[in-house]
Write a protein that holds these residues in place. Structure first.
Motif, PDB file in Angstrom:
ATOM      1  N   UNK A   4       0.757  -1.132  -0.024  1.00 35.21           N
ATOM      2  CA  UNK A   4       0.041  -0.033  -0.012  1.00 35.21           C
ATOM      3  C   UNK A   4       0.961   1.205   0.135  1.00 35.21           C
ATOM      4  N   UNK A   5       0.603   2.043  -0.894  1.00 37.51           N
ATOM      5  CA  UNK A   5       1.383   3.201  -1.012  1.00 37.51           C
ATOM      6  C   UNK A   5       0.435   4.276  -0.739  1.00 37.51           C
ATOM      7  N   UNK A   6       0.725   5.342   0.446  1.00 37.47           N
ATOM      8  CA  UNK A   6      -0.054   6.419   0.953  1.00 37.47           C
ATOM      9  C   UNK A   6       0.711   7.632   0.430  1.00 37.47           C
ATOM     10  N   UNK A   7       0.077   8.510  -0.502  1.00 36.32           N
ATOM     11  CA  UNK A   7       0.973   9.694  -1.027  1.00 36.32           C
ATOM     12  C   UNK A   7       0.224  10.943  -0.554  1.00 36.32           C
ATOM     13  N   UNK A   8       1.102  11.860  -0.105  1.00 31.95           N
ATOM     14  CA  UNK A   8       0.547  13.313   0.138  1.00 31.95           C
ATOM     15  C   UNK A   8       1.239  14.004  -0.813  1.00 31.95           C
ATOM     16  N   UNK A   9       0.366  14.956  -1.685  1.00 33.59           N
ATOM     17  CA  UNK A   9       0.898  15.823  -2.700  1.00 33.59           C
ATOM     18  C   UNK A   9       0.785  17.320  -1.927  1.00 33.59           C
ATOM     19  N   UNK A  10       1.645  18.170  -2.011  1.00 33.01           N
ATOM     20  CA  UNK A  10       1.545  19.489  -1.284  1.00 33.01           C
ATOM     21  C   UNK A  10       0.808  20.573  -2.219  1.00 33.01           C
ATOM     22  N   UNK A  11       0.717  21.414  -1.304  1.00 36.14           N
ATOM     23  CA  UNK A  11       0.000  22.643  -2.093  1.00 36.14           C
ATOM     24  C   UNK A  11       0.680  23.322  -3.113  1.00 36.14           C
ATOM     25  N   UNK A  12       1.723  23.405  -2.933  1.00 40.30           N
ATOM     26  CA  UNK A  12       2.807  24.082  -4.195  1.00 40.30           C
ATOM     27  C   UNK A  12       2.485  23.262  -5.482  1.00 40.30           C
ATOM     28  N   UNK A  13       2.345  22.090  -5.585  1.00 40.61           N
ATOM     29  CA  UNK A  13       1.995  21.258  -6.693  1.00 40.61           C
ATOM     30  C   UNK A  13       0.576  21.339  -7.085  1.00 40.61           C
ATOM     31  N   UNK A  14      -0.379  21.599  -6.010  1.00 37.53           N
ATOM     32  CA  UNK A  14      -1.791  21.748  -6.435  1.00 37.53           C
ATOM     33  C   UNK A  14      -1.820  23.281  -7.166  1.00 37.53           C
ATOM     34  N   UNK A  15      -0.943  24.080  -6.899  1.00 37.15           N
ATOM     35  CA  UNK A  15      -1.072  25.426  -7.414  1.00 37.15           C
ATOM     36  C   UNK A  15      -0.429  25.579  -8.940  1.00 37.15           C
ATOM     37  N   UNK A  16       0.348  24.568  -9.211  1.00 40.35           N
ATOM     38  CA  UNK A  16       0.974  24.558 -10.496  1.00 40.35           C
ATOM     39  C   UNK A  16       0.251  23.685 -11.555  1.00 40.35           C
ATOM     40  N   UNK A  23       1.991  15.073 -12.190  1.00 39.24           N
ATOM     41  CA  UNK A  23       1.970  14.244 -10.992  1.00 39.24           C
ATOM     42  C   UNK A  23       0.976  13.367 -11.199  1.00 39.24           C
ATOM     43  N   UNK A  24      -0.530  13.647 -11.479  1.00 43.32           N
ATOM     44  CA  UNK A  24      -1.566  12.870 -11.372  1.00 43.32           C
ATOM     45  C   UNK A  24      -1.328  11.784 -12.588  1.00 43.32           C
ATOM     46  N   UNK A  25      -0.910  11.918 -13.685  1.00 38.34           N
ATOM     47  CA  UNK A  25      -0.599  10.836 -14.799  1.00 38.34           C
ATOM     48  C   UNK A  25       0.235   9.869 -14.208  1.00 38.34           C
ATOM     49  N   UNK A  26       1.173  10.208 -13.288  1.00 42.29           N
ATOM     50  CA  UNK A  26       2.333   9.226 -12.774  1.00 42.29           C
ATOM     51  C   UNK A  26       1.472   8.572 -11.504  1.00 42.29           C
ATOM     52  N   UNK A  27       0.729   9.226 -10.862  1.00 43.30           N
ATOM     53  CA  UNK A  27       0.137   8.679  -9.534  1.00 43.30           C
ATOM     54  C   UNK A  27      -0.785   7.584 -10.085  1.00 43.30           C
ATOM     55  N   UNK A  28      -1.546   7.802 -11.319  1.00 45.89           N
ATOM     56  CA  UNK A  28      -2.591   6.891 -11.914  1.00 45.89           C
ATOM     57  C   UNK A  28      -2.009   5.455 -12.304  1.00 45.89           C
ATOM     58  N   UNK A  91      -7.356   9.561 -16.425  1.00 46.50           N
ATOM     59  CA  UNK A  91      -6.195   8.887 -16.478  1.00 46.50           C
ATOM     60  C   UNK A  91      -6.278   7.449 -15.960  1.00 46.50           C
ATOM     61  N   UNK A  92      -7.444   7.236 -16.076  1.00 48.41           N
ATOM     62  CA  UNK A  92      -7.563   5.389 -15.996  1.00 48.41           C
ATOM     63  C   UNK A  92      -7.497   4.974 -14.496  1.00 48.41           C
ATOM     64  N   UNK A  93      -7.595   5.852 -13.414  1.00 45.23           N
ATOM     65  CA  UNK A  93      -7.554   5.675 -12.025  1.00 45.23           C
ATOM     66  C   UNK A  93      -9.058   5.826 -11.349  1.00 45.23           C
ATOM     67  N   UNK A  94      -9.480   4.427 -10.998  1.00 43.31           N
ATOM     68  CA  UNK A  94     -10.900   4.685 -10.461  1.00 43.31           C
ATOM     69  C   UNK A  94     -10.684   5.189  -8.823  1.00 43.31           C
ATOM     70  N   UNK A  95     -10.930   6.709  -8.882  1.00 43.50           N
ATOM     71  CA  UNK A  95     -10.620   7.435  -7.414  1.00 43.50           C
ATOM     72  C   UNK A  95     -11.998   7.737  -7.040  1.00 43.50           C
ATOM     73  N   UNK A  96     -12.072   7.803  -5.787  1.00 44.70           N
ATOM     74  CA  UNK A  96     -13.205   8.605  -5.045  1.00 44.70           C
ATOM     75  C   UNK A  96     -12.769   9.644  -3.995  1.00 44.70           C
ATOM     76  N   UNK A  97     -13.584  10.550  -4.033  1.00 44.85           N
ATOM     77  CA  UNK A  97     -13.303  11.839  -3.318  1.00 44.85           C
ATOM     78  C   UNK A  97     -13.811  11.584  -1.913  1.00 44.85           C
ATOM     79  N   UNK A  98     -12.943  11.850  -0.698  1.00 46.36           N
ATOM     80  CA  UNK A  98     -13.487  11.828   0.678  1.00 46.36           C
ATOM     81  C   UNK A  98     -12.937  12.880   1.378  1.00 46.36           C
ATOM     82  N   UNK A 249       6.294   7.996  -9.297  1.00 47.38           N
ATOM     83  CA  UNK A 249       6.095   6.820  -9.666  1.00 47.38           C
ATOM     84  C   UNK A 249       7.350   5.915  -9.474  1.00 47.38           C
ATOM     85  N   UNK A 250       8.667   6.455  -9.888  1.00 47.21           N
ATOM     86  CA  UNK A 250       9.603   5.911  -9.384  1.00 47.21           C
ATOM     87  C   UNK A 250      10.121   5.646  -8.131  1.00 47.21           C
TER      88      UNK A 250
END
Length: 262
Positions: A4-16, A23-28, A91-98, A249-250
């Motif tokens: 299991x990978x638990x990944x936190x992405x920061x606000x500076x990435x969200x803003x760019x 990031x989302x392509x690689x996360x997916x 991007x083919x990732x079946x996500x749910x927002x919580x 991803x790496x």
């Protein structure tokens, strides 16, 4: 083996937008079970300004008054969270927002007032996190995406630090999975020289951590992440990694590009 990978992405990435899209392509593309926790970025501040709601900070921390909790609930739990989910679906990732209120996954308490009243800010009740609903989602191939919001059990949403949500979920879920917790931001890892992006410290254990503290190598900005990291490891999380969002991803493979903490 990590399952299991638990990944936190920061606000500076969200803003760019460009960095976020990559990031989302690689996360997916990460195979297997994964959870994403996102920060808020500056979008809540911009929307609050448009609504005439001034953002207030003390030592870099947002004061969440009654008007502000409405704004961050709308922006973090609505706009940002659902945009991320929609882009992951593309991007083919079946996500749910919580949020932490959904399925009562992350109960919290309003932070007690001491020197500063932070308002509607939540401290997680780590002893009663409810991982059953998360495990059910993960085991059916669904990827949870968490906004940085929790609840107090009495109807009140609470603004909550995304790093802390990530480490708390990692600790709780380590009872069921072998977990790698990954903090993604705009740097390549923990840097020996903050002015040199290539000076990544690839491995930090407790002995190296004490040496770095003694040498005053670590900056104030990275210290809370390292404290969270060792807190997670001390409570059952197998590994923690701090690295660039582009390397997500790496960094789910044995050949990591950031800083591995163990």
């Amino acid at each position: 083996m990590i399952d299991l990978f638990i990944i936190k992405v920061g606000g500076n990435v969200i803003d760019n937008p460009a960095l976020l899209q990559t990031f989302l392509e690689k996360f997916a593309a990460i195979p297997g079970k994964k959870i994403l926790i996102h920060g808020g970025g500056k979008i809540a501040t911009r929307i609050g300004d448009k609504l005439g709601i001034e953002s207030k900070y003390v030592d870099g921390r947002r004061i969440t008054d009654a008007d502000t909790i409405d704004v961050v609930t709308m922006v973090y739990g609505g706009l940002v969270n659902k945009q991320l989910v929609a882009k992951l679906q593309a991007n083919g990732c079946n996500a749910i927002g919580l949020t932490g209120a959904d399925a009562n996954i992350i109960p919290a308490v309003k932070r007690p007032v001491k020197e500063i009243d932070y308002g509607f800010v939540g401290d997680i009740r780590t002893e009663i996190l409810h991982t059953g609903p998360l495990k059910a989602l993960l085991d059916t191939g669904i990827t949870p995406v968490f906004a940085p919001l929790t609840h107090d059990g009495n109807g009140q949403i609470l603004n909550t630090n995304a790093d802390t949500i990530a480490s708390s979920l990692a600790i709780a879920l380590s009872q069921h999975y072998s977990v790698r917790l990954i903090y993604c931001f705009e740097k390549k890892g923990v840097l020996r020289d903050p002015a040199d992006d290539e000076s990544v410290i690839n491995l930090i254990n407790k002995e190296i951590y004490q040496q770095l503290l003694a040498e005053k190598i670590l900056t104030d900005g990275i210290l809370p992440k390292l404290q969270n990291a060792f807190g997670a490891i001390d409570n059952g999380v197998k590994e923690v990694l701090i690295g660039h969002a582009d390397d997500v991803l790496s960094n789910t493979t044995p050949k990591v590009a950031g800083t591995l903490i163990c």
